[in-house]
Design an enzyme around this catalytic site. Structure first.
Site, PDB file in Angstrom:
ATOM      1  N   GLU A 115      18.858  22.337 -31.688  1.00 25.11           N
ATOM      2  CA  GLU A 115      20.141  22.689 -31.092  1.00 25.11           C
ATOM      3  C   GLU A 115      21.214  21.644 -31.358  1.00 25.11           C
ATOM      4  O   GLU A 115      22.399  21.979 -31.459  1.00 25.11           O
ATOM      5  CB  GLU A 115      19.982  22.912 -29.585  1.00 25.11           C
ATOM      6  CG  GLU A 115      19.267  24.203 -29.214  1.00 25.11           C
ATOM      7  CD  GLU A 115      17.745  24.109 -29.243  1.00 25.11           C
ATOM      8  OE1 GLU A 115      17.225  23.033 -29.596  1.00 25.11           O
ATOM      9  OE2 GLU A 115      17.068  25.094 -28.907  1.00 25.11           O
ATOM     10  N   HIS A 160      14.369  25.180 -16.491  1.00 24.52           N
ATOM     11  CA  HIS A 160      14.942  26.440 -16.978  1.00 24.52           C
ATOM     12  C   HIS A 160      15.892  27.112 -15.994  1.00 24.52           C
ATOM     13  O   HIS A 160      16.424  28.166 -16.300  1.00 24.52           O
ATOM     14  CB  HIS A 160      13.831  27.433 -17.335  1.00 24.52           C
ATOM     15  CG  HIS A 160      13.222  27.176 -18.687  1.00 24.52           C
ATOM     16  ND1 HIS A 160      12.483  26.059 -18.964  1.00 24.52           N
ATOM     17  CD2 HIS A 160      13.235  27.898 -19.830  1.00 24.52           C
ATOM     18  CE1 HIS A 160      12.062  26.118 -20.224  1.00 24.52           C
ATOM     19  NE2 HIS A 160      12.508  27.210 -20.770  1.00 24.52           N
TER      20      HIS A 160
HETATM   21  C1  LIG Z   1      15.013  22.699 -26.970  1.00 25.23           C
HETATM   22  C2  LIG Z   1      14.475  24.072 -26.768  1.00 25.23           C
HETATM   23  N1  LIG Z   1      14.973  25.095 -27.491  1.00 25.23           N
HETATM   24  C3  LIG Z   1      14.494  26.349 -27.336  1.00 25.23           C
HETATM   25  C4  LIG Z   1      13.504  26.609 -26.435  1.00 25.23           C
HETATM   26  C5  LIG Z   1      12.971  28.043 -26.232  1.00 25.23           C
HETATM   27  N2  LIG Z   1      11.606  28.105 -26.737  1.00 25.23           N
HETATM   28  C6  LIG Z   1      10.539  27.974 -25.918  1.00 25.23           C
HETATM   29  S1  LIG Z   1       9.096  27.953 -26.735  1.00 25.23           S
HETATM   30  C7  LIG Z   1       9.867  28.169 -28.219  1.00 25.23           C
HETATM   31  C8  LIG Z   1       9.074  28.240 -29.486  1.00 25.23           C
HETATM   32  C9  LIG Z   1       8.280  27.003 -29.686  1.00 25.23           C
HETATM   33  O1  LIG Z   1       7.548  27.069 -30.867  1.00 25.23           O
HETATM   34  P1  LIG Z   1       6.488  25.954 -31.226  1.00 25.23           P
HETATM   35  O2  LIG Z   1       7.051  24.588 -31.027  1.00 25.23           O
HETATM   36  O3  LIG Z   1       5.961  26.253 -32.581  1.00 25.23           O
HETATM   37  O4  LIG Z   1       5.338  26.137 -30.144  1.00 25.23           O
HETATM   38  P2  LIG Z   1       4.431  27.425 -29.859  1.00 25.23           P
HETATM   39  O5  LIG Z   1       5.173  28.268 -28.881  1.00 25.23           O
HETATM   40  O6  LIG Z   1       4.192  28.117 -31.149  1.00 25.23           O
HETATM   41  O7  LIG Z   1       3.193  26.871 -29.246  1.00 25.23           O
HETATM   42  C10 LIG Z   1      11.255  28.243 -28.045  1.00 25.23           C
HETATM   43  C11 LIG Z   1      12.234  28.444 -29.122  1.00 25.23           C
HETATM   44  C12 LIG Z   1      13.028  25.525 -25.674  1.00 25.23           C
HETATM   45  N3  LIG Z   1      12.070  25.687 -24.742  1.00 25.23           N
HETATM   46  N4  LIG Z   1      13.506  24.276 -25.877  1.00 25.23           N
END
Ligand SMILES: Cc1ncc(C[n+]2csc(CCOP(=O)(O)OP(=O)(O)O)c2C)c(N)n1
Lengths: 325, 323
Positions: A51, A120
């Site tokens: 972001e 959140h």
């Molecule tokens: C800084 C931030 N941006 C966006 C989100 C929304 N979000 C929550 S989980 C996620 C995906 C995370 O992917 P990854 O790091 O690969 O972990 P996984 O869910 O695959 O275990 C997103 C975009 C967040 N929690 N924090």
């Protein structure tokens, strides 16, 4: 009139503006399917979870002639971009002597009710109000959402569209015809003569419910929805309080240095409005705590129609006599 | 493959993986039943990563987790009762009902918390690595994070600092191919996150994250290196989440069904169960007994959670500041 949800109204605003102006493009960590379908992956970009970079890239693209929209999704995720927001986006036009304009919309969901706990569930708009150079709005209805977001996309400044988590699925009338709502214009959602309630987003609806119930007792409540936080429509607020002489401010954020404090100051520092006050101003805000997960705790932390009603009754009683020294 | 792991230890690893699997199934079920609120991110399909890594650690070592944190908690030895009570939002929960699924921590066992912010834990646990280095007792710290998090600033900033200062760190990327609804291939220019280690002058290894022995072996090497003062290692575990990003109903899941099916064939729990049976270290009776015991432990956890009261409204203002 047809009805749309708050969320649909926002999407319609984005889609309509994107159809009219090819300089607009959209970035978010997960693309919104209908937008992706209509505009393709060059204009609706799925981004890495970065972001800070997105927020800054929007500034650079805007200064180079584009009109980016960055969807932070939850405001929570904007905090990793604070340098780009605070040091860059809000200051760049002023600091460089107005050489270029930076038309950017940042979208961010705020508020509680989702049982998602402290990280959140946040209402941090006053943190952003404290900066000079960002316009901010937080609508309470689908109609306002669409009209304000369209104006924001056309505005030549960085604008943050705060969107209430609690209202995303809420329906309301939205005309088919083209319209916009100017930034900086409050809306009197209900006219009344005894007490003014200034409320934001979900609490507008709670205030309206309180007003409706109190009407049965002969208490006439005016509900003012500022809609835009910066620039704030001070005139409409002051005019209402001059009429009613009593003010309750309802905010889903905590009270400390908040939106509610700003409204209280707007009212009390104005001679004519101060003179009209019959009672101290009351704030009905969240408790000043991080938002807890457990439902009973979360509900206890946030204000609601009952607490607004209590606030209204308190200002109707007028000032408590000062304790003897 | 199992190296020098005793049969007992291997069965223990299987039991932990099974516990995570059944815990997640229960959490999903109770979430849909309205007993767990907000959101639940299941770790199903990725159990070999948490258990493979944590089985290479000492109890005094520290780890940090993500939004998908239940598996890391269990692998580090967290109490199922207090975990379930937290999901249920009760007083007896790890965080007194203030955190919920995305925020379980047990500092007593070196589990520094799940985190709702992608990449939000990486710097914190790097600080725990710095503390371990300053303590000088040979402790290590482990950052678990996703492929999505590997694109965020803290990943890069912390790998650099940890490399420059030779911090005793393991950076464990759980590459499940997806970040919410966005494919890793759409956001990474290189297919291997581990390749980025080269840019920081540290070892980067790719392992089959569904093969618990491969994970354990890579983690053990990295732990030895860290304890010897040689600095951090980036371990990329290729794995898959078998379920949608969250348990919320109606969210889009753009993944190809064939891709999901192919990974189901490589289910890490089934792989380990079969291996132990093939080695003669587990028979059907033993496996069934393990299932029964795990289910009984979960039933106890649910009963414990249900018996614990919800927090009182006044408790909302507790713990804003330390005493
Ligand atoms: C800084 C931030 N941006 C966006 C989100 C929304 N979000 C929550 S989980 C996620 C995906 C995370 O992917 P990854 O790091 O690969 O972990 P996984 O869910 O695959 O275990 C997103 C975009 C967040 N929690 N924090």
């Amino acid at each position: 009139m047809r009805e749309l949800t708050y969320n649909e109204a926002a999407l319609e605003a984005v889609a309509e503006e994107m159809r009219q102006d090819t300089k607009i493009f959209y970035m978010s960590t997960d693309p919104i399917p209908p937008l992706l379908k209509e505009f393709g992956d060059k204009r609706i970009r799925a981004t890495p979870i970065a972001e800070g970079a997105l927020t800054g890239m929007a500034i650079g693209a805007a200064g180079s002639g584009f009109r980016p929209i960055v969807d932070w999704r939850q405001v929570t995720f904007a905090f990793v971009a604070m340098d780009q927001i605070v040091n860059q986006a809000s200051k760049i036009h002023y600091m460089f002597g107005g050489q270029r304009s930076f038309p950017i919309v940042y979208r961010a969901n705020v508020g509680g009710g989702t049982r998602l706990a402290a990280q959140h569930c946040q209402c941090p708009y006053s943190m952003f109000m404290n900066l000079a150079g960002l316009k901010l709005f937080l609508p309470s209805t689908p109609y306002d959402m669409k009209g304000l977001l369209k104006s924001a996309i056309r505005d030549n400044n960085p604008v943050i569209s705060f969107e209430s988590n609690r209202l995303l699925a809420r329906k309301g009338p939205v005309p088919e015809e083209e319209y916009t709502i100017p930034l900086g214009l409050a809306d009197v959602k209900r006219a009344g003569s005894d007490v003014t309630v200034v409320a934001l987003a979900w609490l507008v609806h709670e205030a309206l419910a309180a007003a409706e119930a109190l009407a049965a007792e002969g208490i006439s409540v005016e509900v003012v929805d500022p809609r835009t936080l910066v620039p704030l429509d001070k005139e409409t607020i002051r005019r209402s309080v001059q009429k009613t002489g009593r003010l309750v401010i309802a905010d889903e954020a905590g009270p400390t240095a908040g939106f509610s404090a700003e409204v209280a100051a707007v009212v009390t520092e104005d001679d004519a409005t101060f003179a009209a006050l019959k009672s101290p101003v009351r704030r009905v805000c969240a408790l000043q705590v991080p938002i807890p997960y457990s439902p009973g705790l979360e509900d206890h932390v946030f204000p609601d129609r009952k607490r607004i009603t209590d606030g209204i009754r308190a200002v109707l009683k007028g000032p408590k006599p000062a304790a003897a020294a | 493959m199992a190296g020098n792991l005793s049969p007992d230890k291997q069965r223990q690893m299987l039991r932990q993986m099974l516990t995570i699997r059944r815990f997640e199934e229960r959490a999903s079920n109770d979430y849909h039943a309205g007993k767990i609120y907000g959101v639940v991110h299941c770790y199903i399909g990725e159990e070999a990563v948490a258990v493979g890594v944590c089985s290479a650690l000492e109890p005094t070592d520290r780890i940090i987790s993500t939004h998908r944190g239940h598996g890391h908690c269990i692998a580090k030895g967290a109490d199922l009762n207090r975990m379930m009570a937290e999901l249920y939002g009760r007083q007896a929960g790890y965080c007194k009902g203030k955190g919920g699924s995305m925020h379980i921590a047990d500092f007593g066992i070196g589990m520094l918390g799940a985190n709702g912010i992608v990449a939000g834990g990486i710097a914190i646990v790097t600080g725990a690595g710095l503390a371990a280095q300053m303590e000088g007792k040979g402790g290590v710290a482990v950052s678990f994070f996703g492929d999505g998090a590997s694109n965020a600033g803290p990943f890069h900033e912390c790998l650099n600092i940890a490399a420059a200062w030779k911090l005793p760190m393991l950076y464990v990327c759980e590459n499940n191919g997806w970040a919410a609804q966005t494919a890793a291939v759409a956001t990474h220019a290189m297919s291997d996150v581990a390749g980025r280690a080269a840019g920081y002058g540290i070892p980067g290894v790719v392992v089959d994250g569904n093969d618990i022995f491969a994970v354990h072996q890579a983690a053990s090497r990295a732990v030895a290196r860290a304890r010897a003062g040689e600095g951090p290692t980036l371990i990329e575990c290729k794995t898959y989440r078998q379920r949608a990003h969250t348990e919320r109903k109606g969210q889009p899941d753009p993944r190809d069904q064939a891709e999901v099916e192919a990974w189901l064939q490589k289910d890490p729990l089934t792989l380990l169960e079969r291996k132990l049976k093939a080695q003669g270290d587990l028979d059907d009776a033993g496996w069934q007994a393990m299932e029964r015991e795990v289910m009984a432990a979960l039933e106890r956890a649910v009963a414990f959670a249900e018996a614990s009261p919800f927090p009182t409204p006044e408790q909302a203002t507790d713990d804003v500041f330390a005493a």
